[in-house]
Design an enzyme around this catalytic site. Structure first.
Site, PDB file in Angstrom:
ATOM      1  N   TYR A   1       0.825  -1.203   0.000  1.00 43.81           N
ATOM      2  CA  TYR A   1       0.000   0.000   0.000  1.00 43.81           C
ATOM      3  C   TYR A   1       0.865   1.260   0.000  1.00 43.81           C
ATOM      4  O   TYR A   1       1.828   1.376   0.747  1.00 43.81           O
ATOM      5  CB  TYR A   1      -0.954   0.022   1.190  1.00 43.81           C
TER       6      TYR A   1
ATOM      7  N   GLY B   1     -17.174   1.336  -5.171  1.00 38.43           N
ATOM      8  CA  GLY B   1     -18.118   2.452  -5.136  1.00 38.43           C
ATOM      9  C   GLY B   1     -19.407   2.217  -5.897  1.00 38.43           C
ATOM     10  O   GLY B   1     -20.335   3.021  -5.814  1.00 38.43           O
ATOM     11  N   LEU B   2     -19.488   1.104  -6.639  1.00 42.16           N
ATOM     12  CA  LEU B   2     -20.697   0.846  -7.420  1.00 42.16           C
ATOM     13  C   LEU B   2     -21.911   0.655  -6.521  1.00 42.16           C
ATOM     14  O   LEU B   2     -23.035   0.921  -6.925  1.00 42.16           O
ATOM     15  CB  LEU B   2     -20.492  -0.398  -8.292  1.00 42.16           C
ATOM     16  N   LEU B   3     -21.680   0.181  -5.300  1.00 43.25           N
ATOM     17  CA  LEU B   3     -22.760  -0.033  -4.341  1.00 43.25           C
ATOM     18  C   LEU B   3     -22.855   1.102  -3.333  1.00 43.25           C
ATOM     19  O   LEU B   3     -23.546   0.990  -2.322  1.00 43.25           O
ATOM     20  CB  LEU B   3     -22.558  -1.364  -3.606  1.00 43.25           C
ATOM     21  N   GLY B   4     -22.161   2.194  -3.617  1.00 48.02           N
ATOM     22  CA  GLY B   4     -22.159   3.338  -2.723  1.00 48.02           C
ATOM     23  C   GLY B   4     -23.325   4.276  -2.974  1.00 48.02           C
ATOM     24  O   GLY B   4     -24.059   4.156  -3.953  1.00 48.02           O
TER      25      GLY B   4
ATOM     26  N   SER C   1     -13.283  -4.918  -0.959  1.00 45.03           N
ATOM     27  CA  SER C   1     -14.135  -4.240  -1.945  1.00 45.03           C
ATOM     28  C   SER C   1     -15.615  -4.505  -1.666  1.00 45.03           C
ATOM     29  O   SER C   1     -16.367  -4.885  -2.555  1.00 45.03           O
ATOM     30  CB  SER C   1     -13.785  -4.686  -3.374  1.00 45.03           C
ATOM     31  N   PRO C   2     -16.068  -4.286  -0.426  1.00 42.32           N
ATOM     32  CA  PRO C   2     -17.464  -4.569  -0.091  1.00 42.32           C
ATOM     33  C   PRO C   2     -18.462  -3.692  -0.839  1.00 42.32           C
ATOM     34  O   PRO C   2     -19.633  -4.048  -0.951  1.00 42.32           O
ATOM     35  CB  PRO C   2     -17.519  -4.305   1.420  1.00 42.32           C
ATOM     36  N   LEU C   3     -17.986  -2.543  -1.359  1.00 44.62           N
ATOM     37  CA  LEU C   3     -18.864  -1.658  -2.129  1.00 44.62           C
ATOM     38  C   LEU C   3     -18.579  -1.739  -3.625  1.00 44.62           C
ATOM     39  O   LEU C   3     -19.055  -0.915  -4.403  1.00 44.62           O
ATOM     40  CB  LEU C   3     -18.718  -0.206  -1.640  1.00 44.62           C
TER      41      LEU C   3
END
Length: 325
Positions: free
Chosen positions: A53, A220-223, A215-217
């Protein structure tokens, strides 16, 4: 905050895991410090990072930021269950040909030493293999990790981005050595990416391994702002939104009915799965972090879960019954 066991271990971790991959990239050090302090105040004790990172020539930057935060004292280090990762090429010229991505015992030892120095700590609770390396034998891998556990430099070993059969083989080899083996698997898993339900989740559950979704979202598509035309987006990301606009509109409508933000419903859906220990959030700002805390208290009933399945259909079950009799 709510807590659960990390896989089959006795270690208790928060249901939300603070992901730090934006620290030093999209989030400056001052804001990162605020987020980490707020995480502790909220009861989040599970922090996730990786030696890569910061990315490219700046790999290690995120670990260094966390190390300077620990150095402030106030029992910060003692209150954190810390996870970092090894596998990627972090551009160390001293490694020569051994700088390439992989998991040799040589690399595991050297890269852990680098991570501990940057993190300003003597040990990490959880050390992940960031990816599988099928060119290295399990004898070499497990021996390397056994030594680190015996030395007290790591407490547990985790995997990331492993296939279901990789998990099964890893645990069989560990059992033959009378070693605990893996305790968790960090995997890409969200409402929009449900393929892991075929084999990875069943394999992990059968072996007592906790799933830590990254990547739970879904980037950002599920944001909450996915359908908002404002803001900078890559062409690829915009194309994905257009391809799934109908789904995303149905999802937003359901979230409005529930009176909850889209991102929090996506996190709550993951936490409703008994195979999941807790998703890795990736806040860029303190505001984003604070908004995510609501997800822990959201309870999705069977009716809502069924509607989410209709909007984002999964693979239909586990292998092979998902596609055979």
């Amino acid at each position: 905050m709510k807590y659960t066991a990390l896989g089959r271990t006795g270690l208790k971790v928060s249901r939300l895991c603070l992901g730090t991959m934006n620290f030093g990239v999209d989030t400056d050090e001052k804001e990162a410090f605020k987020i980490m302090d707020a995480a502790l105040d909220a009861g989040i004790n599970f922090f996730d990072t990786a030696n890569i990172y910061g990315w490219g020539k700046n790999a290690g930057t995120t670990e260094s930021i966390i190390g300077r935060w620990f150095a402030q004292g106030g029992s910060r280090r003692e209150r954190v269950v810390l996870a970092t990762k090894v596998h990627e090429d972090i551009c160390d010229p001293n490694d020569g040909p051994n700088s390439a991505a992989g998991l040799s015992a040589y690399k595991i030892k050297r890269h852990l030493e680098g991570s501990l120095k940057r993190l300003q700590t003597d040990y990490v609770e959880l050390y992940y293999m960031h990816h599988i390396d099928r060119n290295v034998t399990w004898d070499e891998l497990w021996q390397a990790f056994e030594v680190l556990v015996e030395q007290g430099r790591i407490c547990y070993v985790g995997s990331s981005n492993f296939a279901g059969w990789d998990i099964a083989v890893a645990q069989a080899e560990a059992k033959a050595r009378h070693f605990m083996g893996l305790v968790c698997e960090q995997h890409k898993y969200n409402l929009n990416c449900r393929l892991p339900e075929l084999e990875v989740l069943p394999s992990a559950k059968a072996h007592g391994i906790g799933i830590i979704p990254w990547s739970p979202l879904d980037s950002g598509l599920l944001g909450s702002n996915a359908l908002n035309a404002s803001g900078k987006r890559s062409r690829q990301h915009q194309d994905r939104i257009e391809q799934q606009r109908k789904q995303l509109e149905e999802y937003s409508a359901l979230c409005r009915e529930l009176g909850e933000r889209e991102d929090n419903v996506a996190l709550a859906w993951l936490m409703a799965n008994p195979a999941v220990t807790g998703p890795v959030t990736g806040p860029r700002t303190l505001e984003q972090f604070e908004q995510s805390l609501r997800s822990v208290d959201i309870v999705l009933d069977e009716t809502v879960l069924k509607r989410l399945d209709e909007i984002f259909p999964g693979p239909g079950g586990v292998t092979p019954t998902a596609y055979a009799w």
